[in-house]
Scaffold this active site. Sequence first.
Site, PDB file in Angstrom:
ATOM      1  N   THR A   1      20.644  73.155  99.277  1.00 33.73           N
ATOM      2  CA  THR A   1      21.083  74.127  98.273  1.00 33.73           C
ATOM      3  C   THR A   1      22.007  73.404  97.289  1.00 33.73           C
ATOM      4  OG1 THR A   1      23.177  74.737  99.307  1.00 33.73           O
ATOM      5  CG2 THR A   1      21.215  75.843 100.138  1.00 33.73           C
TER       6      THR A   1
ATOM      7  N   GLU B   1      22.480  60.435 100.904  1.00 35.64           N
ATOM      8  CA  GLU B   1      21.839  59.415 100.065  1.00 35.64           C
ATOM      9  C   GLU B   1      21.224  60.021  98.806  1.00 35.64           C
ATOM     10  OE1 GLU B   1      21.075  55.617 100.300  1.00 35.64           O
ATOM     11  OE2 GLU B   1      20.969  56.541  98.334  1.00 35.64           O
TER      12      GLU B   1
ATOM     13  N   ALA C   1      18.222  60.440  93.769  1.00 36.14           N
ATOM     14  CA  ALA C   1      17.246  61.102  94.653  1.00 36.14           C
ATOM     15  C   ALA C   1      16.869  60.186  95.822  1.00 36.14           C
ATOM     16  CB  ALA C   1      16.016  61.550  93.858  1.00 36.14           C
TER      17      ALA C   1
ATOM     18  N   LEU D   1      16.129  57.033  95.828  1.00 37.14           N
ATOM     19  CA  LEU D   1      16.427  55.596  95.702  1.00 37.14           C
ATOM     20  C   LEU D   1      17.534  55.186  96.679  1.00 37.14           C
ATOM     21  CD1 LEU D   1      16.546  55.161  91.798  1.00 37.14           C
ATOM     22  CD2 LEU D   1      14.677  54.582  93.342  1.00 37.14           C
TER      23      LEU D   1
ATOM     24  N   ASP E   1      26.714  66.862  86.444  1.00 37.62           N
ATOM     25  CA  ASP E   1      25.917  66.256  87.498  1.00 37.62           C
ATOM     26  C   ASP E   1      26.134  64.738  87.545  1.00 37.62           C
ATOM     27  OD1 ASP E   1      23.758  66.363  89.468  1.00 37.62           O
ATOM     28  OD2 ASP E   1      22.607  65.275  87.960  1.00 37.62           O
TER      29      ASP E   1
ATOM     30  N   LYS F   1      27.931  62.400  90.451  1.00 38.27           N
ATOM     31  CA  LYS F   1      27.265  61.225  91.029  1.00 38.27           C
ATOM     32  C   LYS F   1      28.146  59.988  90.895  1.00 38.27           C
ATOM     33  CE  LYS F   1      22.560  62.842  90.321  1.00 38.27           C
ATOM     34  NZ  LYS F   1      21.505  62.996  89.323  1.00 38.27           N
TER      35      LYS F   1
ATOM     36  N   GLY G   1      13.182  64.903  90.988  1.00 40.85           N
ATOM     37  CA  GLY G   1      11.930  65.520  91.433  1.00 40.85           C
ATOM     38  C   GLY G   1      12.072  65.943  92.875  1.00 40.85           C
TER      39      GLY G   1
END
Length: 833
Positions: free
Chosen positions: A574, A625, A630, A632, A697, A701, A815
């Site tokens: 979520t 991770e 995503a 990687l 976002d 990160k 994705g």
Amino acid sequence: MKNSITVKVLKFGGSSVGSRESITNLKKIVESQQDDVIVVVSALGGITDKLIVTARMAARGDRQYEAETEAMLKRHEQMIHDVIVPERRRKAYNQVRKLFGELKEIMQGLYLLHDLSEKTMDTIVSYGERLSSQIVVQLVDDIKLYDSRQFIKTEHKTTNHSIDSDLTYRLIRETFQSLFNGQEQSGQEGPNRMEAKAYVKALAPGFIASDAQTGEITNLGRGGSDYTASLIAAALDADVLEIWTDVDGFMTADPRVISTAYTIDELSYVEAMELCNFGAKVVYPPTIYPVCQKNIPILIKNTFNPTARGTEIVNELPAGTKAIKGISSIGNTALITMRGLGMVGVIGVNYRIFKTLAENGISVFMVSQASSENSTSIGVRNEDAGPACELLNREFSKEIALGAIFPISAEMDLATVAIVGENMKRNPGIAGKLFGVLGRNGINVIACAQGASETNISFVVEKKSLRKSLNVIHDSFFLSEYQVLNLFICGVGTVGSSLLEQIRGQREKLMQERGLKLNVVGIARGNKAMFSREGICLDNYREQLEKAPASNIQILHDEVIGMNIFNSVFVDCTASADVAGLYQDFLAHNISVVAANKIAASSEYEKYQVLKQTARRRGVKFLFETNVGAGLPVINTINDLINSGDRILKIEAVVSGTLNFIFNNLSASCRLSDTIRLAKEKGYSEPDPRIDLSGKDVLRKLVILARESGYAIEQKDVECSLFIPQELFEGTIDEFWKRLPQLDAEFEERRARVEKEGKRMRFVARLDNGKASIALAEVNKYHPFYNLQGSNNIILLTTERYKEYPMMIQGYGAGAAVTAAGVFADIMSIANI
Ligand code: ADP
Ligand code: ASP
Ligand code: MG
């Protein structure tokens, strides 16, 4: 007496004579034997319990005993009607009714006298086997019934009956000698029988016995029919003792608790003894010794599945069998601990403890004493704990008064588990692994004991941890054919549903190739949740979830923790802050957390630290991770570099697949608002694309990357330069979509200029010497970011080792499928611990 004759003893338990199906199987099994056999039968399943309850009812003046007795009679009559051929029914009815006539009289006596002595109870329970054997003798062709009370002899010792073995063995031999010497063979019926070899079949009721002195009816204790069979086998030097029951054999654990328990092909007498002594009810413990002494193998077989191989119990096993053969347990145990500095070095304390308890018939099944001798813990059954404490407090009253020993009390409602295997001997690391795996699953061991024979390690846990302990041990000692990970999946949006799909697709292969079972035990979305210990079928989980009860964050929290399930992983797919708020409690309860949700790892540094520490202390994992790039391998790579002594000096990264997609798709005909809409439609953006556009976002990160690189930064420390005015982020999402096209013209102007200059726009996150920033940059064609395609991400790591040429990680960075695959990889890395 045996000479060349082969004698087998076959014992059929309560469930094997309890139903029409099983008793019909019994007939087939016995009649197809190619040896002389002695058959021992239990009472019809459940009858012994019923007799006890009914007798107590009568003795306390409850008239209901009459109806209960009548129901028992009906059950026996029905059985006769169902399984015995008409011409033999009369005899069976007569015998059964005669016995019930006696039983009713005894029950009536109890009702009138309101008194139930031990002797009377022994008489009453004897009817169970006397009745069942009257049915079996009419059921099986050419079988002769013997009365076990004539040859199984007990003597009265303190609290229970024990066998008078010399007398019993002599009487068994005398009883059956003539039979097997051919003097008493029963006649064969039917013309064809004349040609067949006449095998002798004898029948004896199990459990019942009589007193060697007085001849009064006694018994061998609950479950004692196994023992009757064993004594007969030992006395006659039988070739095998077969115990026919309702499971395929001795299993690695109680199949009612561990669904993955499986049948053990071979056990040694010692292993079987250790297991059944400790609650594996399949064989009554005293059964092992008589046959072991004579080296007679025991075969456990399933009446309901006679072709199954069963378990063979023998003296010595071939080399190379598993170190741990099985686990057993007893619930309702209590631990009495004697403590006191005055106990140290004093001779005779243990002697007095055990003497006091033994004299009062209290059985101790586990003892653990610290080598300092200042505490001794004794495991007893719950019901014995009160009397035991009283006796010990009295025995040690002087020492207690002087303060040398503390008053003795018991800790109640515990459970004791034993792991058993002869090959544990001189096999280092078993105890280490056992306690390690219990610890990782949050199970506290209260006391433990291992004898020098090294065939059994026993330990005491809280009763509520029993099921989990058994599962954990079963799983990690490869007693299970596969290892299990129990997954709670929270969120069934694009990532969650893709993950569930991937799990569904990979499950079979993982079971076969890796011996790993991924068991989804919970699926939750905002207002619905479902849970199942056995695992949720993933073929139609959406429909199931639709019908599931309403849920909320508190219910989710309580259910996940309350299930107290072993090897569990909470997977957060979520973007919810409430869900992220649950991690701390989950980790503290030894539940690993895999998060696609970035909120926790990018929240206050202090919180992030506490989560990581909790995971470390609890021996579980907190993995995220997919928070950056995503699928990687970014965070793992940074961790590997740091763990191997490198230092991260600089990070430059394009970590927003959405923004990169937007800047790569901008053109004169595809304006800013169009590209944003496209990114949302393709599932690249966060559910609310403003999180991407506001740089939030990317900021999260970058904070995560910086922290994993060893810099203690907060979100507010990051310098942000945005390309969309702040006021568009205020208001509702609908207003946002409406106002967005206002930016198109100005943005197109910038795009055209940048294109003319031979550059491209990239939204870059940067960490340089601990200073973090995010900004829209314009890069020329020599820059590694210039050719970054589609929604790809790129991360450049400049470290002490990779200084001149930074390490570059590049690929799909957004994705649902790749993110789900990254989550899946995190889950798999937990399976590897
Ligand atoms: P019977 O009536 O044939 O004497 P029991 O009920 O005494 O049978 O014993 C068989 C039962 O023991 C099985 O049905 C099973 O539930 C239970 N059991 C407990 N632990 C084990 C184990 N380790 N292996 C097999 N069965 C077990
Ligand atoms: N019928 C007895 C009992 O239920 C003995 C046995 O079944 O082994 O305990
Ligand atoms: Mg039994």
